[in-house]
Scaffold this motif. Structure first.
Motif, PDB file in Angstrom:
ATOM      1  N   SER A 285       0.823  -1.214   0.000  1.00 40.83           N
ATOM      2  CA  SER A 285       0.000   0.000   0.000  1.00 40.83           C
ATOM      3  C   SER A 285       0.857   1.264   0.000  1.00 40.83           C
ATOM      4  O   SER A 285       0.372   2.348  -0.303  1.00 40.83           O
ATOM      5  N   THR A 320      -3.902  -1.428  -6.774  1.00 39.08           N
ATOM      6  CA  THR A 320      -2.544  -1.476  -6.216  1.00 39.08           C
ATOM      7  C   THR A 320      -1.626  -2.263  -7.136  1.00 39.08           C
ATOM      8  O   THR A 320      -0.483  -1.858  -7.398  1.00 39.08           O
ATOM      9  N   PRO A 464      -4.723   4.505  -5.498  1.00 36.19           N
ATOM     10  CA  PRO A 464      -5.362   3.197  -5.273  1.00 36.19           C
ATOM     11  C   PRO A 464      -6.285   3.186  -4.061  1.00 36.19           C
ATOM     12  O   PRO A 464      -7.245   2.415  -3.996  1.00 36.19           O
TER      13      PRO A 464
END
Length: 513
Positions: A285, A320, A464
């Motif tokens: 992330s 992602t 994302p």
């Protein structure tokens, strides 16, 4: 009269005065005689004597007198003979005895047999050879006469009230008996004598009045005016007070609570996260490539149980993956590799608290101000500045119009509240751009020290997550701050159970503004 003597007299307790006065009348008075004469109890007399001795007014001599007598076992041995004597009597007749028959032949129990054998060898009265005990020449010599310890037993039996001193011919026997258990009773009698020293003589020469003195006032005395007629005992306000170590927070906890208070006062909310996290939130992330060196085993603790973690919803995972592989619509080309869900599912002990920031961005709507304080874990080698487990603090601000200038302003305010002057220099972090490192000035060292990193989250991190507004983030290691504040050179000191350091370390060294 010297000022010192005057001051000493004024500070004497009434019990000290009574004791000193009695010694003036009878220098050889015992504590018991003084107690009877003054109406004080023995404890008060000895307390006063100790206080006078500490002021070099009198000298206290202590003498301990020991009285020895026979125990119940000792009396039995005096009447019936020591266990080794019983065996020797049998050996004198038979010259040798099989070990298995020893207790029965001598009329003693197994416990006494073991004791007797030890003393027979020590006295050289017998020797053991292949399970047979034989009498020695020394044993033959003592078969018809008492040993030195047996003479002491007879002497103590004849003096049932006890013996204080032994003659020279009995001293060796007495020493032997003191090495044996349950034979001798020892009664200690302690006596004290006092001697007036020159300072005491001078005080008596000047003289003093024995009068009850008040050391505290009651409500009734204040109410009815009696306080006006009381004689007050002076206090030495320069006397040393005992050192008191009050209960307090651990130094690390003190700093953590201080940081939490600063963030809360600045309008931030707190988020905590979990120690066990997926590689997705811990690394992916944050736009950290899956082949990045920081993910290697030498830096990260990977778990066997649970072996994997669940991923968030498919859309976030898909966005992602695309961002990592080709940059998606972020304006970047990504990392140009095939992203793997299996790697993203791996369970890790979180290596930083920044993953809490990305998850918070995903789960909440802007505007937001969030902070977190928590433990993180890395495969570090123990040394004076590294630990595999330590604490980090993160700050996050996201909203319309947030800029790099807001980041610097927030950092300046945060470090100001911690009591530091701060400056910034360019830096690189894989998930922020622009990025900076914060340096604080240590006046005592005359130098700047790097304390934390910060930056604006990259589009590859924010898009994302569904965030279309700018976000700033900053963080630092709390142990590093603690080492600076408490002047600790070795980070391990923060976790040692060093009670001396924990008691003495000041918890208010930092300036709170």
């Amino acid at each position: 009269m010297s000022e010192d003597i005057k001051k000493t007299i004024s500070e004497l307790h009434i019990y000290e005065k009574k004791l000193l006065k009695e010694l003036e009348n009878n220098s050889e008075a015992t504590p018991e005689e003084i107690a009877e004469k003054t109406g004080m109890d023995i404890k008060s007399v000895m307390s006063a004597a100790g206080s006078l001795a500490s002021k070099d007014i009198i000298e206290v001599d202590k003498e301990v007198q020991k009285t020895y007598s026979l125990t119940e076992d000792g009396l039995k041995y005096a009447e019936n003979g020591l266990p080794e004597r019983k065996i020797l009597d049998v050996l004198a007749e038979k010259r040798e005895i099989a070990m298995k028959d020893l207790a029965a032949e001598a009329g003693i129990d197994k416990k006494e047999t073991g004791i007797a054998l030890g003393w027979l060898r020590q006295k050289n009265w017998a020797q053991i050879d292949q399970g047979v005990i034989n009498i020695t020449e020394m044993g033959k010599e003592f078969a018809d006469k008492a040993g030195v310890d047996e003479k002491v037993l007879d002497y103590l039996k004849a003096n049932a009230e006890g013996v204080k001193l032994f003659t020279d011919d009995l001293m060796d026997g007495f020493k032997k008996l003191t090495g044996r258990k349950n034979i001798l009773n020892v009664k200690k009698e302690t006596s004290h004598s006092f001697k007036i020293l020159p300072k005491g003589e001078e005080i008596l020469k000047v003289g003093f009045t024995i009068q009850e003195q008040a050391t505290q006032l009651t409500h009734d005395q204040l109410k009815d005016g009696e306080w006006k007629r009381l004689q007050y005992r002076p206090y030495d306000i320069t006397a040393e007070a005992p050192t008191v170590f009050a209960g307090k927070k651990h130094p690390l906890r003190e700093i953590i609570d201080e940081i939490r208070e600063i963030f809360l006062n600045m309008g931030f909310v707190e988020d905590n996260g979990e120690y066990v996290e997926s590689a997705f939130w811990n690394f992916d992330s944050l736009f950290q490539p899956q082949d990045h060196a920081a993910r290697e085993m030498q830096d990260t603790f990977y778990l066997k149980n649970p072996l994997t973690c669940d991923l968030p919803d498919d859309e976030l995972v898909k966005l992602t993956a695309e961002t990592h592989e080709n940059g998606a619509d972020t304006g970047s080309v990504g990392w140009q590799y095939d992203w793997s869900e299996d790697i993203a599912r791996q369970s890790v002990l979180r290596t930083h608290t920044t993953g809490i920031s990305t998850k918070h961005l995903y789960e909440h709507e802007a505007p937001m101000k969030m902070f977190s304080v928590g433990r993180v874990f890395r495969r570090e080698t123990f040394d004076y500045k590294h630990l595999p487990e330590f604490h980090q603090v993160e700050g996050l601000v996201c909203g319309e119009g947030i800029s790099y200038q807001n980041l610097l302003g927030t950092l300046k305010e945060f470090y100001k509240k911690l009591g530091f002057e701060v400056r910034f220099r360019p830096a690189y972090f894989p998930y922020t751009y622009l990025s900076t490192e914060s340096e604080i000035y240590l006046e005592e060292k005359g130098s700047w020290i790097e304390l934390g990193g910060a930056g604006m989250f990259r589009p590859e991190v924010l898009k994302p997550l569904g965030i279309d507004k700018p976000a700033l983030a900053f963080g630092m290691g709390i142990e590093r701050l603690a080492m600076i504040r408490y002047d600790v050179e070795d980070i391990r000191m923060l976790y040692k159970s060093d009670i001396k350091w924990l008691r003495e370390v000041p918890l208010s060294k930092g300036v709170r503004l």
